[in-house]
Structures are given as structure tokens and as C-alpha cells.
Design an enzyme around this catalytic site. Structure first.
Site, PDB file in Angstrom:
ATOM      1  N   ALA A  71      19.615  98.053  -7.712  1.00  0.00           N
ATOM      2  CA  ALA A  71      20.787  97.253  -7.399  1.00  0.00           C
ATOM      3  C   ALA A  71      21.931  98.138  -6.911  1.00  0.00           C
ATOM      4  CB  ALA A  71      21.235  96.459  -8.618  1.00  0.00           C
ATOM      5  N   GLY A 115      15.968  98.733 -10.058  1.00  0.00           N
ATOM      6  CA  GLY A 115      15.320  97.687  -9.282  1.00  0.00           C
ATOM      7  C   GLY A 115      14.237  98.200  -8.363  1.00  0.00           C
ATOM      8  N   GLU A 118      11.274  98.095 -10.375  1.00  0.00           N
ATOM      9  CA  GLU A 118      10.918  96.690 -10.586  1.00  0.00           C
ATOM     10  C   GLU A 118      10.270  96.075  -9.348  1.00  0.00           C
ATOM     11  OE1 GLU A 118      14.027  95.304 -14.019  1.00  0.00           O
ATOM     12  OE2 GLU A 118      14.867  95.984 -12.114  1.00  0.00           O
ATOM     13  N   GLU A 138      19.001 101.618 -16.388  1.00  0.00           N
ATOM     14  CA  GLU A 138      20.064 100.637 -16.636  1.00  0.00           C
ATOM     15  C   GLU A 138      20.811 100.876 -17.950  1.00  0.00           C
ATOM     16  OE1 GLU A 138      17.510  98.491 -13.602  1.00  0.00           O
ATOM     17  OE2 GLU A 138      17.225  99.965 -15.193  1.00  0.00           O
TER      18      GLU A 138
END
Length: 267
Positions: A71, A115, A118, A138
Site C-alpha cells: 500500500a 501488500g 499479499e 505492517e
């Protein structure tokens, strides 16, 4: 009169035979994901899924340093999330929950963090460069890996290995990822995309309806969703919502922008 240069699209697509190559094209931002990128990715995956001639998708990042840094925290700090309005059910980056029957290969050409990891977890197969890294940092920013990382890592790795990634936020090398089965192949940087494309061609040579049905059955996809994950997505969203409202999350993103260590208060 000459026209001013137009900015390059943040997502590029290129078709080779029955394979669609999708490239996140923000190398100057380590291919970080904002709303524009998420929208373009969702569009590209929708187009691939709707086209019967596309039998496999390869997802990669521009440059040789980062697959995706996850992100875009600067966008997140101003309230912009990489989730497409009207297609929220696709999840982060328009992909991690995208109900696709078409197989997806992640060609991880560098760091895949947050991300980025992910995205790799959401892909069906992963080819990684020797210098690639994987991780979910994170917790170092007062957040959690809410795009599937916190529950897909323990699903795809031994639990203790996964929990080390989730709780420390420290990365894993491509060689470790191969050892634990997070990736299928580790190759020289120059061979990442050719290897992924060759693997995609092997898949595309098979009967497409049989491949798609096999993927749906293997992943438990019913009516475009994975019911076994529904409760985890709901809980992940609730936890992330609480964290985003916390002082620690604000401090984590502020400290990142100011390039200093965060000062946690557990509030």
C-alpha cells in the site's frame, strides 16, 4: 505544436498468445499501490476473466528492485485506500479477493512487502528473483496485514514460520520462501519474467475450461467466492478498522513519512 508528455499508465498490459502480462508501472514508488493502480488492476483482471482467449495471467512489477512495496502509505495517510469503489469485494489492489477462474502467476522481480506479499499469496503460482524478499511489515507501522496476509500466511506456510513473519514484520529471502513452499521457483533476475511466461504457456496449452474448473475446486471457489475465508475477511476488516482509528496507526504512518522511529503508546 508538440504536446506535453503524458504520464505513463500505472498499469501496463501486453498479450502474448493466450497469456496476458500485467505490469504494475510505478518503479519510482517501488510499485506501491494506490487507488489508481487498484482500479487499473481490477480492470485488467476483469478483462482477462471476460476474454475466453486469455488462459493465464502473469502479474509483475516494473524495474528490477520491487515487485510491489504494498500500500502507498502516503495515499493511505490522506485517506485513500487501494480498494475500488463499487468493486470492494475484489479486495485490496482489485485483486486479493478477485473471483477469478483464470490462473494467475506472480513474477516477483524484487521486494514484495506488505501488500506485495499479499498479491503473491493471492496468486496461484509464484516465480521469484534471487534477490526478491517477502514480508508483512505492517506491525512496524501500527497496522496489520489485512489484505489476507495474517491468515493466508499460516495457510501457505508452517504456522511457526508464518507467525515469525506476521509478528516481527521482518522479511524472508527468496531462498527461504522456496524452502517453505511460498514460491514455486527462484531464478536469476533476468529469468523471472521468461520463466513465468513459459510456465503460463504450459498452463495455456491445456483445456481452458478444465483448468478453470480445477482451480475453482482446488481453492473452494463457489459462485465467485471462497466461503471458507469469508469469516476471516470480516474479522480482518474489523480489526483493521480499529487499528486505523488508533493513535499508534497515525503515529506509524507519520513516522514513516518523517523517516524516524515511531513512538508507540498502545492507544
Amino acid at each position: 505544436m508538440p504536446q506535453p508528455d503524458q504520464p505513463a499508465p500505472t498499469v501496463l498490459t501486453e498479450r502474448t498468445g493466450h497469456v496476458l502480462l500485467i505490469t504494475i508501472n510505478r518503479p519510482q514508488a517501488r510499485n506501491a499501490l494506490d487507488l489508481d493502480v487498484a482500479t487499473r488492476l481490477a480492470d485488467a483482471f476483469d478483462a482477462a476473466e471476460a476474454d475466453p482467449a486469455i488462459r493465464c495471467v502473469v502479474l509483475t512489477g516494473a524495474g528490477d528492485q520491487a515487485f510491489s512495496a504494498g500500500a502507498d502509505l502516503k495515499a493511505l495517510a490522506r485517506g485513500e485506500r487501494a480498494i475500488v469503489p463499487g468493486r470492494e469485494h475484489y479486495g485490496f489492489a482489485g485483486f486479493v479477493r478477485h473471483p477469478m477462474s483464470t490462473p494467475v502467476i506472480a513474477a516477483v522481480n524484487g521486494a514484495a512487502l506488505g501488500g506485495g506479499t499479499e498479491l503473491a499469496l493471492a496468486a496461484d503460482l509464484v516465480v521469484a528473483a534471487e534477490h526478491a524478499t517477502f514480508g508483512v511489515p505492517e506491525v512496524k507501522r501500527g497496522l496489520l496485514a489485512a489484505a489476507g496476509g495474517v491468515f493466508r500466511l499460516p495457510e501457505q506456510l508452517p504456522r511457526k514460520v508464518a507467525m515469525r513473519l506476521v509478528l516481527t514484520g521482518e522479511p524472508m529471502s527468496a531462498q527461504e520462501a522456496l524452502h517453505w513452499g511460498l514460491v514455486n521457483e527462484v531464478v536469476a533476475a533476468a529469468e523471472v519474467l521468461p520463466t513465468a511466461m513459459a510456465l503460463a504457456a504450459l498452463i495455456a496449452a491445456n483445456a481452458p475450461l478444465a483448468v478453470q474448473a480445477s482451480k475453482r475446486l482446488a481453492l473452494g471457489i463457489v459462485d465467485g467466492d471462497r466461503p471458507a475465508e469469508t469469516g476471516m475477511w470480516d474479522r480482518s476488516g474489523e480489526e483493521m478498522g480499529r487499528l486505523l482509528a488508533s493513535a499508534d496507526a497515525a503515529e506509524g504512518m507519520r513516522a514513516f513519512a518523517e523517516r524516524r522511529p515511531p513512538e508507540w503508546t498502545a492507544r
